[in-house]
Design a protein around this motif. Structure first.
Motif, PDB file in Angstrom:
ATOM      1  N   VAL A   9       0.844  -1.203   0.000  1.00 51.87           N
ATOM      2  CA  VAL A   9       0.000   0.000   0.000  1.00 51.87           C
ATOM      3  C   VAL A   9       0.878   1.252   0.000  1.00 51.87           C
ATOM      4  CG1 VAL A   9      -1.648   1.371   1.333  1.00 51.87           C
ATOM      5  CG2 VAL A   9      -2.012  -1.073   1.085  1.00 51.87           C
ATOM      6  N   LEU A  10       1.934   1.243   0.817  1.00 52.19           N
ATOM      7  CA  LEU A  10       2.840   2.390   0.882  1.00 52.19           C
ATOM      8  C   LEU A  10       3.538   2.634  -0.453  1.00 52.19           C
ATOM      9  CD1 LEU A  10       4.477   1.947   4.416  1.00 52.19           C
ATOM     10  CD2 LEU A  10       2.920   3.771   3.686  1.00 52.19           C
ATOM     11  N   VAL A  11       3.902   1.555  -1.141  1.00 50.06           N
ATOM     12  CA  VAL A  11       4.523   1.685  -2.464  1.00 50.06           C
ATOM     13  C   VAL A  11       3.555   2.346  -3.439  1.00 50.06           C
ATOM     14  CG1 VAL A  11       5.382   0.409  -4.469  1.00 50.06           C
ATOM     15  CG2 VAL A  11       6.113  -0.246  -2.167  1.00 50.06           C
ATOM     16  N   ALA A  12       2.317   1.856  -3.458  1.00 46.51           N
ATOM     17  CA  ALA A  12       1.307   2.432  -4.356  1.00 46.51           C
ATOM     18  C   ALA A  12       1.048   3.895  -4.020  1.00 46.51           C
ATOM     19  CB  ALA A  12       0.013   1.622  -4.279  1.00 46.51           C
ATOM     20  N   ARG A  13       0.952   4.182  -2.723  1.00 46.54           N
ATOM     21  CA  ARG A  13       0.667   5.556  -2.304  1.00 46.54           C
ATOM     22  C   ARG A  13       1.801   6.496  -2.694  1.00 46.54           C
ATOM     23  NH1 ARG A  13      -1.322   4.795   2.953  1.00 46.54           N
ATOM     24  NH2 ARG A  13      -3.405   4.774   2.045  1.00 46.54           N
ATOM     25  N   SER A  14       3.037   6.072  -2.454  1.00 44.06           N
ATOM     26  CA  SER A  14       4.177   6.968  -2.710  1.00 44.06           C
ATOM     27  C   SER A  14       4.442   7.156  -4.198  1.00 44.06           C
ATOM     28  CB  SER A  14       5.432   6.432  -2.018  1.00 44.06           C
ATOM     29  OG  SER A  14       5.802   5.174  -2.563  1.00 44.06           O
ATOM     30  N   LYS A  15       4.187   6.132  -5.000  1.00 38.87           N
ATOM     31  CA  LYS A  15       4.523   6.212  -6.422  1.00 38.87           C
ATOM     32  C   LYS A  15       3.377   6.701  -7.297  1.00 38.87           C
ATOM     33  CE  LYS A  15       8.363   2.994  -6.719  1.00 38.87           C
ATOM     34  NZ  LYS A  15       9.033   2.016  -7.579  1.00 38.87           N
ATOM     35  N   LEU A  16       2.131   6.490  -6.853  1.00 43.31           N
ATOM     36  CA  LEU A  16       1.012   6.741  -7.752  1.00 43.31           C
ATOM     37  C   LEU A  16       0.059   7.840  -7.318  1.00 43.31           C
ATOM     38  CD1 LEU A  16       0.071   3.047  -8.667  1.00 43.31           C
ATOM     39  CD2 LEU A  16       1.629   4.596  -9.859  1.00 43.31           C
ATOM     40  N   CYS A  17      -0.087   8.076  -6.017  1.00 45.65           N
ATOM     41  CA  CYS A  17      -1.078   9.064  -5.571  1.00 45.65           C
ATOM     42  C   CYS A  17      -0.762  10.453  -6.121  1.00 45.65           C
ATOM     43  CB  CYS A  17      -1.140   9.105  -4.046  1.00 45.65           C
ATOM     44  SG  CYS A  17      -2.187   7.804  -3.365  1.00 45.65           S
ATOM     45  N   GLY A  18      -1.812  11.142  -6.551  1.00 48.17           N
ATOM     46  CA  GLY A  18      -1.653  12.462  -7.131  1.00 48.17           C
ATOM     47  C   GLY A  18      -1.188  12.437  -8.574  1.00 48.17           C
ATOM     48  N   SER A  19      -1.328  11.277  -9.228  1.00 46.56           N
ATOM     49  CA  SER A  19      -0.817  11.155 -10.592  1.00 46.56           C
ATOM     50  C   SER A  19      -1.908  10.714 -11.554  1.00 46.56           C
ATOM     51  CB  SER A  19       0.333  10.143 -10.644  1.00 46.56           C
ATOM     52  OG  SER A  19      -0.156   8.816 -10.494  1.00 46.56           O
ATOM     53  N   ARG A 199     -12.705   7.137   4.601  1.00 48.98           N
ATOM     54  CA  ARG A 199     -12.355   6.906   3.195  1.00 48.98           C
ATOM     55  C   ARG A 199     -11.976   5.443   3.032  1.00 48.98           C
ATOM     56  NH1 ARG A 199      -7.627   8.904   0.370  1.00 48.98           N
ATOM     57  NH2 ARG A 199      -7.724   6.776  -0.418  1.00 48.98           N
ATOM     58  N   LEU A 200     -11.791   5.002   1.797  1.00 55.89           N
ATOM     59  CA  LEU A 200     -11.312   3.640   1.579  1.00 55.89           C
ATOM     60  C   LEU A 200      -9.919   3.489   2.183  1.00 55.89           C
ATOM     61  CD1 LEU A 200     -12.381   2.907  -2.130  1.00 55.89           C
ATOM     62  CD2 LEU A 200     -13.421   2.024  -0.050  1.00 55.89           C
ATOM     63  N   PRO A 201      -9.584   2.296   2.656  1.00 52.83           N
ATOM     64  CA  PRO A 201      -8.280   2.115   3.319  1.00 52.83           C
ATOM     65  C   PRO A 201      -7.091   2.036   2.369  1.00 52.83           C
ATOM     66  CG  PRO A 201      -9.561   0.084   3.384  1.00 52.83           C
ATOM     67  CD  PRO A 201     -10.458   1.121   2.799  1.00 52.83           C
ATOM     68  N   VAL A 202      -7.324   2.134   1.077  1.00 52.85           N
ATOM     69  CA  VAL A 202      -6.235   2.107   0.087  1.00 52.85           C
ATOM     70  C   VAL A 202      -6.435   3.276  -0.878  1.00 52.85           C
ATOM     71  CG1 VAL A 202      -5.948  -0.395   0.250  1.00 52.85           C
ATOM     72  CG2 VAL A 202      -7.486   0.568  -1.482  1.00 52.85           C
ATOM     73  N   PRO A 203      -5.392   3.667  -1.634  1.00 51.09           N
ATOM     74  CA  PRO A 203      -5.558   4.734  -2.621  1.00 51.09           C
ATOM     75  C   PRO A 203      -6.708   4.448  -3.583  1.00 51.09           C
ATOM     76  CG  PRO A 203      -3.236   4.227  -2.339  1.00 51.09           C
ATOM     77  CD  PRO A 203      -3.986   3.195  -1.561  1.00 51.09           C
ATOM     78  N   THR A 204      -7.423   5.511  -3.949  1.00 47.81           N
ATOM     79  CA  THR A 204      -8.623   5.379  -4.772  1.00 47.81           C
ATOM     80  C   THR A 204      -8.481   6.220  -6.035  1.00 47.81           C
ATOM     81  OG1 THR A 204      -9.922   5.153  -2.740  1.00 47.81           O
ATOM     82  CG2 THR A 204     -11.135   5.620  -4.765  1.00 47.81           C
ATOM     83  N   PHE A 205      -8.505   5.549  -7.177  1.00 48.11           N
ATOM     84  CA  PHE A 205      -8.410   6.218  -8.466  1.00 48.11           C
ATOM     85  C   PHE A 205      -9.744   6.072  -9.206  1.00 48.11           C
ATOM     86  CE2 PHE A 205      -4.153   6.645  -7.425  1.00 48.11           C
ATOM     87  CZ  PHE A 205      -3.356   7.147  -8.446  1.00 48.11           C
TER      88      PHE A 205
END
Length: 276
Positions: A9-19, A199-205
């Motif tokens: 989850v941290l990998v996804a958040r750091s690399k993908l969130c806001g993109s 919110r959902l417990p994981v990044p949401t796109f």
């Protein structure tokens, strides 16, 4: 041993969130996406039926080797473990277990906890989202229509539905929460965590019909952490400029403001290096 769910989850958040994750059909499109500032590309499968072939694997590896540090995501059919294992073996950074492809297993999704790389799954409602998280999805893609070319209105409707259900959890406790969990067929522990977080417990796109900077801004205002943009953007006159506009909106949201998008193509006219 596979990394923990929390680590992925941290990998996804750091690399993908806001993109913006941009779908590409070929290497030239990936070059344009990188030049526009994209952090991650989703490599389109050669056909909607899905299935991995040598040319698909070669394209993924070529993008990873020649366009680093851009991250690469690739699709697998639902429940198709060998496809996921093969992508992991060649070093693909993210997997999208996609309902847009023909389904391989009609009853079971991948056990994503067993995979060493982060997995994304699509959903159209809260129950579906939390079931996928329970299986190990570390990012949720709220999908509009499941056709390859969606309409943004369906995406907005599904996103609003999920966000409304999340908001309604604030007023639920005890047996009411358990009844709601049973009604939407969602794991109770994840529903409780969603209530706690708001919110959902994981990044949401969001995905489906997103083709302009204003589309991306709308979905971000509704609570998304980022967007998927289909490969149709490369059919526009100035694909690089369109992608830059989308990224500019996302960057301004991440920085807490509203930046201006690039001048319209009509104002700028034809400039070099704006096509595929």
């Amino acid at each position: 041993m596979s990394p923990s769910f929390e680590t992925k989850v941290l990998v996804a958040r750091s690399k993908l969130c806001g993109s913006a994750i941009i779908e590409v059909r070929d290497f030239d499109a990936a070059i344009v996406a990188k030049s526009a500032g994209v952090r991650c590309v989703l490599v389109a499968t050669p056909s909607p039926s899905g299935g991995r072939c040598t040319s698909y694997s070669n394209l993924i590896m070529k993008i990873m080797n020649e366009l680093s540090p851009i991250s690469v995501m690739a699709r697998v059919r639902i429940g198709h473990t060998p496809e996921a294992d093969a992508l992991e073996s060649i070093g693909c950074q993210f997997i999208d277990e996609s309902e847009l492809l023909n389904v391989a297993d009609e009853k079971n999704f991948l056990n994503k906890h067993e995979l060493g790389i982060p997995c994304v799954c699509g959903c159209q409602n809260l129950g579906e989202a939390l079931r996928r998280v329970g299986e190990g999805a570390v990012m949720i893609r709220i999908q509009g229509e499941t056709s390859r070319t969606g309409h943004i209105a369906k995406t907005v409707n599904n996103l609003r539905s999920v966000m409304c259900d999340v908001e309604s959890l604030r007023h639920m406790n005890g047996c009411v929460l358990r009844h709601f969990s049973a009604r939407i067929n969602a794991p109770l522990d994840l529903l409780v965590e969603t209530k706690r977080l708001g919110r959902l417990p994981v990044p949401t796109f969001a995905a489906g019909g997103i083709s302009t900077a204003d589309d991306a801004l709308l979905l971000m205002q509704l609570g998304c952490d980022g967007v998927f943009v289909g490969s149709e953007i490369f059919d526009t006159k100035y694909p690089r400029m369109e992608i830059e506009n989308i990224i500019g909106v996302l960057d301004s949201r991440r920085d807490g403001g509203f930046g201006e998008t690039n001048q319209s193509t009509a104002e700028k006219g034809s400039t070099a290096d704006q096509g595929v």
